[in-house]
Write a protein that holds these residues in place. Sequence first.
Motif, PDB file in Angstrom:
ATOM      1  N   ASP A 150      -0.360  -5.337 -55.301  1.00 56.20           N
ATOM      2  CA  ASP A 150       0.632  -4.833 -54.341  1.00 56.20           C
ATOM      3  C   ASP A 150       0.331  -5.341 -52.930  1.00 56.20           C
ATOM      4  N   ARG A 151      -0.939  -5.223 -52.539  1.00 56.17           N
ATOM      5  CA  ARG A 151      -1.300  -5.626 -51.177  1.00 56.17           C
ATOM      6  C   ARG A 151      -1.184  -7.132 -51.006  1.00 56.17           C
ATOM      7  N   ALA A 152      -1.542  -7.880 -52.045  1.00 57.62           N
ATOM      8  CA  ALA A 152      -1.427  -9.334 -51.978  1.00 57.62           C
ATOM      9  C   ALA A 152       0.012  -9.747 -51.717  1.00 57.62           C
ATOM     10  N   ARG A 153       0.941  -9.104 -52.377  1.00 56.21           N
ATOM     11  CA  ARG A 153       2.357  -9.476 -52.202  1.00 56.21           C
ATOM     12  C   ARG A 153       2.883  -9.023 -50.846  1.00 56.21           C
ATOM     13  N   GLU A 154       2.307  -7.967 -50.291  1.00 54.11           N
ATOM     14  CA  GLU A 154       2.660  -7.599 -48.914  1.00 54.11           C
ATOM     15  C   GLU A 154       2.170  -8.670 -47.941  1.00 54.11           C
ATOM     16  N   LEU A 155       0.961  -9.187 -48.173  1.00 54.93           N
ATOM     17  CA  LEU A 155       0.430 -10.228 -47.300  1.00 54.93           C
ATOM     18  C   LEU A 155       1.290 -11.488 -47.333  1.00 54.93           C
ATOM     19  N   MET A 156       1.835 -11.795 -48.502  1.00 51.81           N
ATOM     20  CA  MET A 156       2.655 -13.005 -48.632  1.00 51.81           C
ATOM     21  C   MET A 156       3.887 -12.966 -47.746  1.00 51.81           C
ATOM     22  N   GLU A 157       4.340 -11.781 -47.403  1.00 52.77           N
ATOM     23  CA  GLU A 157       5.547 -11.653 -46.587  1.00 52.77           C
ATOM     24  C   GLU A 157       5.261 -11.787 -45.099  1.00 52.77           C
ATOM     25  N   LYS A 158       3.982 -11.831 -44.718  1.00 53.52           N
ATOM     26  CA  LYS A 158       3.629 -11.969 -43.310  1.00 53.52           C
ATOM     27  C   LYS A 158       3.675 -13.437 -42.905  1.00 53.52           C
ATOM     28  N   SER A 159       4.019 -13.690 -41.652  1.00 51.49           N
ATOM     29  CA  SER A 159       4.114 -15.074 -41.182  1.00 51.49           C
ATOM     30  C   SER A 159       2.737 -15.723 -41.044  1.00 51.49           C
ATOM     31  N   GLU A 160       1.751 -14.956 -40.627  1.00 50.92           N
ATOM     32  CA  GLU A 160       0.392 -15.489 -40.475  1.00 50.92           C
ATOM     33  C   GLU A 160      -0.609 -14.509 -41.077  1.00 50.92           C
ATOM     34  N   PRO A 161      -0.650 -14.399 -42.398  1.00 51.35           N
ATOM     35  CA  PRO A 161      -1.564 -13.446 -43.028  1.00 51.35           C
ATOM     36  C   PRO A 161      -3.019 -13.862 -42.845  1.00 51.35           C
ATOM     37  N   GLU A 162      -3.892 -12.882 -42.751  1.00 52.48           N
ATOM     38  CA  GLU A 162      -5.316 -13.132 -42.609  1.00 52.48           C
ATOM     39  C   GLU A 162      -6.063 -12.479 -43.766  1.00 52.48           C
ATOM     40  N   PRO A 163      -7.249 -13.005 -44.104  1.00 58.20           N
ATOM     41  CA  PRO A 163      -8.047 -12.381 -45.167  1.00 58.20           C
ATOM     42  C   PRO A 163      -8.379 -10.940 -44.813  1.00 58.20           C
ATOM     43  N   GLU A 164      -8.527 -10.110 -45.840  1.00 62.01           N
ATOM     44  CA  GLU A 164      -8.918  -8.738 -45.589  1.00 62.01           C
ATOM     45  C   GLU A 164      -9.701  -8.194 -46.774  1.00 62.01           C
ATOM     46  N   LEU A 165     -10.516  -7.174 -46.489  1.00 59.52           N
ATOM     47  CA  LEU A 165     -11.313  -6.496 -47.508  1.00 59.52           C
ATOM     48  C   LEU A 165     -10.682  -5.154 -47.849  1.00 59.52           C
TER      49      LEU A 165
END
Length: 269
Positions: free
Chosen positions: A59-74
């Motif tokens: 779920d969180r991975a697919r939320e990150l994909m929608e961001k223009s400049e996603p950053e790594p997160e723990l």
Amino acid sequence: MPWVAAVARLRARREPGVLVTVATVRGHAPRKAGAKLVVGRSESWGSIGGGNIEAVAIDRARELMEKSEPEPELMDFALNDKVTGRHGVQCCGGAVSVLLEPLPVVPAVAIFGIGHVGLELARILARHNIDLHLIDTRPDMLTDERLGVLGDAMAQIHVHHTPLLPEEVLEELAPGTHVLIMTHDHAEDAALCDAALRTDGLGSIGLIGSAAKWTRFRHRLSTEGGHDAATIDRIKTPIGLPGIAGKEPATIAVSVAADLLVAFERDVR
């Protein structure tokens, strides 16, 4: 499918993704540290243990994909019966941290004409994480020996030898590919300009050459090609950064590469 192959598949499709890795494990957990999962928009490959951990990570991975400049997160997960996750309870008894690393769609560039300037430009661009297409009608421009200077490339390089109709390669390019036209033959350049304007979805289109050459091309694209002025204006010439006037191949290549890097930054905004 191994995670490396899954990452390569997403790149080939020019789709974003996220690489999910079990970073640390304390106590009991479904998978050991280093387990990986690759998440795409509609598919996933591999596993970090299933259950709530995996579902929440997807779920969180697919939320990150929608961001223009996603950053790594723990993400941290406590695996006990006192913690109810979004997708249920996992009571293995341990604790897990998961690293999510975005896999953005990399830029793509196609250079038509691998002469002196084209090769110098390829040498610079090959040091970047991009898809780089090299196209020429002359086989001696694309020999392994000549392209050996690209041996340490970070880019994924695709070589196209097209003896007759290089413009056919335009149809193979992924959407958003930036096109640079710098062949040895003005007739070939003109045909490529016309075909590029008729190809949907390309990124920028650049043409090397003088003001006199562009005047002739504009007239031909209008009268013979039937393109209107706004369409013709999609072609940028001269190429490169304004103010850099040197004519040495390496100077032109640096200028053009710098201008492309600006375009790459614009693409991700």
